[in-house]
Design an enzyme around this catalytic site. Structure first.
Site, short mmCIF file in Angstrom:
data_model
loop_
_atom_site.label_atom_id
_atom_site.label_comp_id
_atom_site.label_asym_id
_atom_site.label_seq_id
_atom_site.Cartn_x
_atom_site.Cartn_y
_atom_site.Cartn_z
N LYS A 106 30.82 10.86 -62.94
CA LYS A 106 30.92 12.16 -62.85
C LYS A 106 29.62 12.82 -62.55
O LYS A 106 29.64 13.95 -62.20
CB LYS A 106 31.64 12.63 -63.95
CG LYS A 106 33.06 12.28 -64.25
CD LYS A 106 33.76 12.79 -65.59
CE LYS A 106 35.13 12.60 -65.51
NZ LYS A 106 35.22 11.45 -66.14
C1 PLP Z 1 36.55 10.72 -65.91
C2 PLP Z 1 36.47 9.16 -65.79
C3 PLP Z 1 37.48 8.33 -65.31
C4 PLP Z 1 38.70 9.07 -64.64
O1 PLP Z 1 38.51 9.89 -63.44
P1 PLP Z 1 39.50 10.77 -62.79
O2 PLP Z 1 38.80 11.27 -61.61
O3 PLP Z 1 39.72 11.62 -63.79
O4 PLP Z 1 40.64 9.85 -62.49
C5 PLP Z 1 37.30 6.92 -65.35
N1 PLP Z 1 36.42 6.41 -66.02
C6 PLP Z 1 35.34 7.31 -66.28
C7 PLP Z 1 34.31 6.51 -67.13
C8 PLP Z 1 35.30 8.45 -66.47
O5 PLP Z 1 34.56 9.31 -67.17
#
Ligand code: PLP
Length: 432
Positions: A106
């Site tokens: 993210k």
């Molecule tokens: C947010 C997150 C996800 C999921 O991603 P999305 O785009 O919401 O599907 C998977 N793994 C981790 C570690 C995350 O922080």
């Protein structure tokens, strides 16, 4: 490039309106009006393009408003860490997306969004509140990305007691323009509160909230880049790639499907979830039934009503048969996830975090039915972020990178809050 709403009402918006607005006025999510094909010449580069070159080529059509040097500056600033493709055995690769400041994928979307917002707030008297609900990773990535960005403040809502201590400390200890709210409820409550705040006319006028959840188009766009970067790192002549994306809100996977639409050669995608399996069930049965989320060890994927799936349906004209040509769903429970962490460790000496482990399981299962492919699982978090879950499986400790260890020492400055809009309104207006 203009952006349109997944609900199809109203006129299209420019980049600034889409980024600062978050949701479209009709309540839908923004998507680019067109998804352009990249020119053949892009794929023909010997030796593959660098991450920076790839990012400029992929993002340029969406950000025509920015002059070329500005786009290059922004891209270099965002993609300032490696995104390596690591080999596990002969047929599987791991795309390590966790080398950013908060050790999760993210960081890519959040850093890009922060820099876009600061460019959009070009008038001296513009100021904005970034409002974000988190089950862990989003809060830390967004808070870090916006920390100290002038004329913005960040308000993070998280479900009290449901975020791992390491994650929580990453956004509750920052201070400055970052405020953390411990909500007595679930992640879905946090997400609902954020939605309600955005729908509230008075708050929109006085507080001018900006969404930093994955509904914001500014987070989605940069995620397209690393799917291209994964393929660019493969030697010529490899079989086509099958990507497995550990999914919760489905922003990451949506970006991959857009990459395919832009011409990325792929065999397909796996939507890998934990027991919060609304999307795999939809792919299997055609019934899309959002429900309350259940807690798992892959907590960043505990989403009962995955908002980005609307984007995926829109991209495919709501045609499930067409979606299923590109996308296979798989779901795994915590026991299966733990077993995968153990097995990958003993087989390859590689440590998966619980989210990536869910992706790995989905990849292995679908590879068996997909013929000759190169399997790539997106590694969405560093295992140290989830060491409470990982260490018992691998039987040793996971070293905490210095930047994580450091913030564990700092004081938690969060405020407790009831899961009600009235409570959030007080916090937002008293400090506006
Ligand atoms: C947010 C997150 C996800 C999921 O991603 P999305 O785009 O919401 O599907 C998977 N793994 C981790 C570690 C995350 O922080």
């Amino acid at each position: 490039m203009k952006f349109v709403s997944t609900r199809g009402a109203g006129s299209s918006a420019d980049l600034r309106t889409a980024v600062l607005g978050g949701l479209a006025p009709d309540g839908g999510l923004y998507l680019p009006e067109q998804v352009p094909l990249l020119p053949e010449s892009f794929f023909a580069r010997p030796g593959g393009a660098s991450l920076g070159e790839t990012a400029v080529a992929v993002l340029h059509p969406y950000l025509e408003e920015l002059a070329e040097p500005d786009l290059k500056g922004l891209v270099n600033d965002v993609f300032s860490f490696d995104i390596p493709l690591v080999r596990l055995g002969s047929d599987v690769r791991v795309l390590e997306l966790f080398h950013g400041p908060t050790l999760a994928f993210k960081d890519v979307g959040a850093r890009f969004l922060a820099r876009l917002v600061s460019r959009c707030l070009r008038d001296a008297d513009d100021r904005s509140t970034v409002l974000v609900a988190t089950s862990g990773d989003t809060g830390s990535a967004v808070a870090r990305a916006f920390l100290g960005v002038p004329r913005t403040r960040v308000v993070v809502l998280y479900p009290e007691g449901q975020v791992s201590p390491v994650q929580q400390k990453q956004f509750t200890t920052l201070g400055d323009n970052v405020r953390a709210l411990a909500v007595a409820g679930t992640f879905d409550d946090c997400q609902r509160l954020v939605k309600e705040a955005f729908a509230d006319d008075e708050l929109r006028r006085t507080v001018r909230p900006i969404s930093a959840n994955s509904i914001n188009i500014g987070r989605l766009l940069p995620q397209i880049v690393y799917y291209f970067h994964a393929v660019a790192q493969l030697p010529a002549g490899e079989p086509p790639v099958l990507f497995a994306t550990p999914s919760g809100n489905f922003g990451n996977l949506c970006a991959g499907l857009i990459a395919k639409r832009m011409g990325l050669p792929v065999s397909g995608f796996v939507a890998a979830t934990n027991v919060n399996d609304v999307v795999p069930v939809y792919l299997e049965t055609g019934e899309f039934r959002p429900r309350s989320s259940r807690r798992t060890i892959s907590s960043a994927m505990d989403v009962g009503d995955p908002s980005n799936f609307d984007r995926i349906r829109f991209l495919y004209g709501d045609d499930r048969t067409a979606i299923r040509r590109d996308l296979t769903g798989r779901r795994y429970d915590d026991d299966e996830t733990r077993t995968a962490i153990r097995e990958v460790r003993s087989r390859y000496g590689y440590t998966l975090d619980p989210h990536t482990a869910v992706g790995y399981l989905g990849l292995r299962a679908v590879m068996e039915t997909h013929g000759d492919v190169t399997g790539v699982v997106l590694a969405t978090a560093h295992p140290a972020k989830f060491r409470d879950e990982v260490e018992p499986e691998i039987g040793e400790s996971v070293e905490l990178p210095a930047r994580l260890a450091e913030c564990l020492e700092r004081e938690d400055r969060s405020t407790r809050m009831a899961p009600e809009l009235a409570a959030l309104r007080i916090v937002l207006t008293e400090t506006a």
